[in-house]
Design a protein around this motif. Structure first.
Motif, short mmCIF file in Angstrom:
data_model
loop_
_atom_site.label_atom_id
_atom_site.label_comp_id
_atom_site.label_asym_id
_atom_site.label_seq_id
_atom_site.Cartn_x
_atom_site.Cartn_y
_atom_site.Cartn_z
N GLY A 127 60.21 31.34 65.96
CA GLY A 127 59.53 32.62 66.08
C GLY A 127 59.40 33.33 64.75
O GLY A 127 59.90 32.86 63.72
N SER A 128 58.73 34.47 64.75
CA SER A 128 58.49 35.22 63.52
C SER A 128 59.11 36.60 63.61
O SER A 128 59.30 37.13 64.71
N LEU A 129 59.40 37.16 62.46
CA LEU A 129 59.94 38.52 62.37
C LEU A 129 59.11 39.28 61.35
O LEU A 129 59.38 39.23 60.16
N HIS A 130 58.09 39.99 61.82
CA HIS A 130 57.24 40.71 60.88
C HIS A 130 57.95 41.91 60.26
O HIS A 130 57.49 42.46 59.27
N CYS A 131 59.06 42.33 60.85
CA CYS A 131 59.83 43.44 60.29
C CYS A 131 60.98 42.93 59.43
O CYS A 131 61.90 43.69 59.10
N GLY A 132 60.94 41.68 59.06
CA GLY A 132 61.90 41.12 58.12
C GLY A 132 61.23 40.94 56.77
O GLY A 132 60.14 40.38 56.68
N THR A 133 61.85 41.44 55.71
CA THR A 133 61.19 41.46 54.40
C THR A 133 61.96 40.66 53.35
O THR A 133 61.95 40.98 52.17
N LEU A 134 62.64 39.62 53.79
CA LEU A 134 63.42 38.79 52.87
C LEU A 134 62.51 37.93 51.99
O LEU A 134 61.40 37.57 52.39
N LEU A 135 63.00 37.59 50.81
CA LEU A 135 62.33 36.62 49.94
C LEU A 135 63.29 35.45 49.74
O LEU A 135 64.32 35.59 49.09
N LEU A 136 62.94 34.31 50.31
CA LEU A 136 63.87 33.19 50.31
C LEU A 136 63.97 32.47 48.98
O LEU A 136 64.98 31.82 48.69
N SER A 137 62.95 32.57 48.13
CA SER A 137 62.98 31.82 46.87
C SER A 137 64.15 32.25 45.99
O SER A 137 64.83 31.42 45.40
N LYS A 138 64.40 33.55 45.88
CA LYS A 138 65.51 34.03 45.06
C LYS A 138 66.86 33.61 45.66
O LYS A 138 67.80 33.28 44.94
N LEU A 139 66.94 33.60 46.99
CA LEU A 139 68.19 33.21 47.65
C LEU A 139 68.49 31.74 47.40
O LEU A 139 69.64 31.35 47.21
N LEU A 140 67.45 30.92 47.42
CA LEU A 140 67.65 29.49 47.16
C LEU A 140 68.17 29.26 45.75
O LEU A 140 69.05 28.43 45.53
N LYS A 141 67.63 30.00 44.80
CA LYS A 141 68.08 29.86 43.41
C LYS A 141 69.49 30.40 43.23
O LYS A 141 70.36 29.77 42.61
N LYS A 142 69.76 31.58 43.80
CA LYS A 142 71.00 32.29 43.53
C LYS A 142 72.20 31.69 44.25
O LYS A 142 73.30 31.61 43.69
N TYR A 143 72.01 31.26 45.49
CA TYR A 143 73.15 30.82 46.30
C TYR A 143 73.19 29.32 46.56
O TYR A 143 74.21 28.80 47.01
N LEU A 144 72.09 28.62 46.30
CA LEU A 144 72.04 27.18 46.58
C LEU A 144 71.72 26.38 45.32
O LEU A 144 71.22 25.26 45.40
N ASP A 145 71.98 26.98 44.17
CA ASP A 145 71.82 26.31 42.88
C ASP A 145 70.42 25.75 42.68
O ASP A 145 70.24 24.72 42.03
N GLY A 146 69.44 26.42 43.26
CA GLY A 146 68.06 25.99 43.08
C GLY A 146 67.76 24.60 43.61
O GLY A 146 66.84 23.93 43.13
N ALA A 147 68.55 24.15 44.60
CA ALA A 147 68.38 22.81 45.19
C ALA A 147 68.55 21.72 44.14
O ALA A 147 67.95 20.64 44.25
N GLU A 148 69.38 21.97 43.16
CA GLU A 148 69.56 20.98 42.10
C GLU A 148 70.18 19.69 42.63
O GLU A 148 69.77 18.59 42.25
N ASN A 149 71.17 19.82 43.51
CA ASN A 149 71.86 18.64 44.02
C ASN A 149 71.89 18.60 45.54
O ASN A 149 72.78 18.00 46.13
N MET A 150 70.92 19.25 46.15
CA MET A 150 70.88 19.32 47.61
C MET A 150 69.44 19.34 48.07
O MET A 150 68.62 20.09 47.54
N ARG A 151 69.09 18.51 49.03
CA ARG A 151 67.73 18.49 49.56
C ARG A 151 67.59 19.56 50.64
O ARG A 151 68.34 19.53 51.62
N ILE A 152 66.68 20.47 50.43
CA ILE A 152 66.59 21.64 51.31
C ILE A 152 65.18 21.77 51.89
O ILE A 152 64.20 21.74 51.16
#
Length: 412
Positions: A71-96
């Motif tokens: 489903g979708s959440l139009h009232c959600g304003t997250l940006l996932l790109s920064k979260l992937l970089k900040k908390y998942l090391d930019g997918a350097e060693n993990m396939r996401i």
């Protein structure tokens, strides 16, 4: 076998996903299949928290949990790109695997140019997006315009030019987005200006635009945008996880018309917003006055997908003294210099500003001017940003005495 360029209707064969999906569940079904078959190690997605105004980023490693993200959440304003970089090391060693709106995809590409995200390890499934609504604005809008208690709303959607709500007792009510936005409600300002409605830089571009006939509401429109996307879809179909059929030609035409109308709407809002800023000294004066409320909380920098430096230039005490209010305008000029040619208009710097400074508007207006001058559109491919073409060493020597040499660090 699916191939790059194909346009299909697709739907999940999982009853669990189909029961909670909005338009066939193909996106959720594909990501679940990718997890089950070791194509990705995890999926970064969004799920509903305590209510429809609470969007929670979630990392899914158990395929059984994927249905929670449907489903979708139009009232959600997250940006996932920064979260992937900040908390998942930019997918350097993990396939996401990751679901992306236009701004998410653009942010990932800009981070990848700066070697902060490894796109080889990122499987992107894009979703068409007409915009999102700030949770605070949404609650106010529903109370004041719809005459409904926001806590009684269990579902919302943007469809056929309307913002539509469904209450606990099953009642539906819709109001024209034009009417809402003319009165200061509706989508976030950056979403109104957006012209990245279908993120085709993803591996698959999905959504409900263009699904007609007996498949309306029961299938997802899928554009195959890469060989990796074609392989995922083909394997999922072969395994029976996803069913497909060729898209209705009339639906393809309708999809194009919807997208074009959204792009024209984006132009309308750009003209309206940018013209309101004026030009030259008038624009500068407005920006200086608005930004004078800044308390230097760094929320704009923390949430910007382009800002990632460990040692931020804006924290140099000889440029921006600590404890000084109002903050010297140099603070904002440094940010403009860093981001001007690469702003993806995600709106995070404005959405998260406690002083409600129109940061995104100023940054985006500058980026659009540079795009006109140099022909570079950020976030659509791996073409380097304009400032990357500057002779770095000569500029470092010239700017060393001002302490501004770090402006070029992002292009290492």
């Amino acid at each position: 076998m699916a191939a790059k360029g194909d346009m299909l209707y697709a739907w999940t064969t999982s009853p669990d996903i189909a029961g909670v999906a909005e338009c066939g569940g193909a996106v959720t079904g594909l990501l679940k299949f990718a997890l089950e078959n070791g194509i990705v190690d995890a999926v970064l997605a969004v799920k509903k928290g305590v209510d429809i105004y609470d969007a929670i980023p979630t990392l899914v490693t158990d395929p059984a949990d994927m249905a929670e993200t449907a489903g979708s959440l139009h009232c959600g304003t997250l940006l996932l790109s920064k979260l992937l970089k900040k908390y998942l090391d930019g997918a350097e060693n993990m396939r996401i695997g990751i679901t992306v709106k236009g701004c998410d995809a653009m942010g990932l590409y800009e981070l990848a140019k700066r070697n902060q995200v490894n796109l080889d390890n990122v499987l992107m499934i894009g979703v068409n997006c007409g915009g999102s609504v700030s949770p605070v604005t949404a609650r106010k809008m529903i109370r004041e315009k719809f005459g409904v208690d926001p806590d009684d709303v269990v579902k919302e959607e943007i469809d056929k030019g309307q913002f539509i709500i469904q209450t606990k007792d099953g009642q539906h009510k819709g109001i024209s987005m034009d009417e809402l936005e003319d009165e200061g409600y509706g989508r976030r300002p950056n979403c109104r200006r957006c012209k990245m409605k279908v993120p085709r830089q993803a591996d698959l571009a999905c959504g409900n635009w263009g699904v007609i006939g007996d498949k309306a509401g029961k299938a997802t429109f899928v554009e195959v945008c890469s060989d990796r996307g074609a392989d995922l879809l083909s394997r999922a179909v072969k395994a029976g996880a996803i069913a497909t059929e060729p898209a209705n030609p009339k639906g393809v035409e309708i999809r194009g018309k919807v997208e074009n109308s959204m792009l024209k709407l984006g132009d309308k809002w750009r003209n309206r917003y940018f013209e309101s800023l004026g030009e030259g000294k008038e624009r500068l004066q407005k920006i200086m006055e608005d930004s004078s409320r800044c308390t230097k909380c760094y929320a704009c920098i923390e949430h910007c997908p382009i800002c990632y430096c460990v040692e931020c230039s804006t924290k140099k005490t000889y440029l921006v003294p600590p404890g000084v209010l109002p903050v010297p305008f140099m603070f904002h000029l440094i940010r403009y210099a860093h981001v001007a040619d690469s702003c993806v208009n995600c709106g995070q710097c404005e959405e998260d500003c406690p002083m409600e400074i129109a940061n995104s508007l100023y940054m985006h207006s500058l980026q659009v001017e540079m795009e006109k001058m140099f022909g570079h559109t950020p976030g659509v491919n791996m073409e380097l940003p304009v400032l990357a073409l500057v002779e770095e060493h000569a500029e470092r020597e010239r700017l060393a005495s001002t302490g501004s040499d770090q402006i070029f660090d992002i292009f290492k």
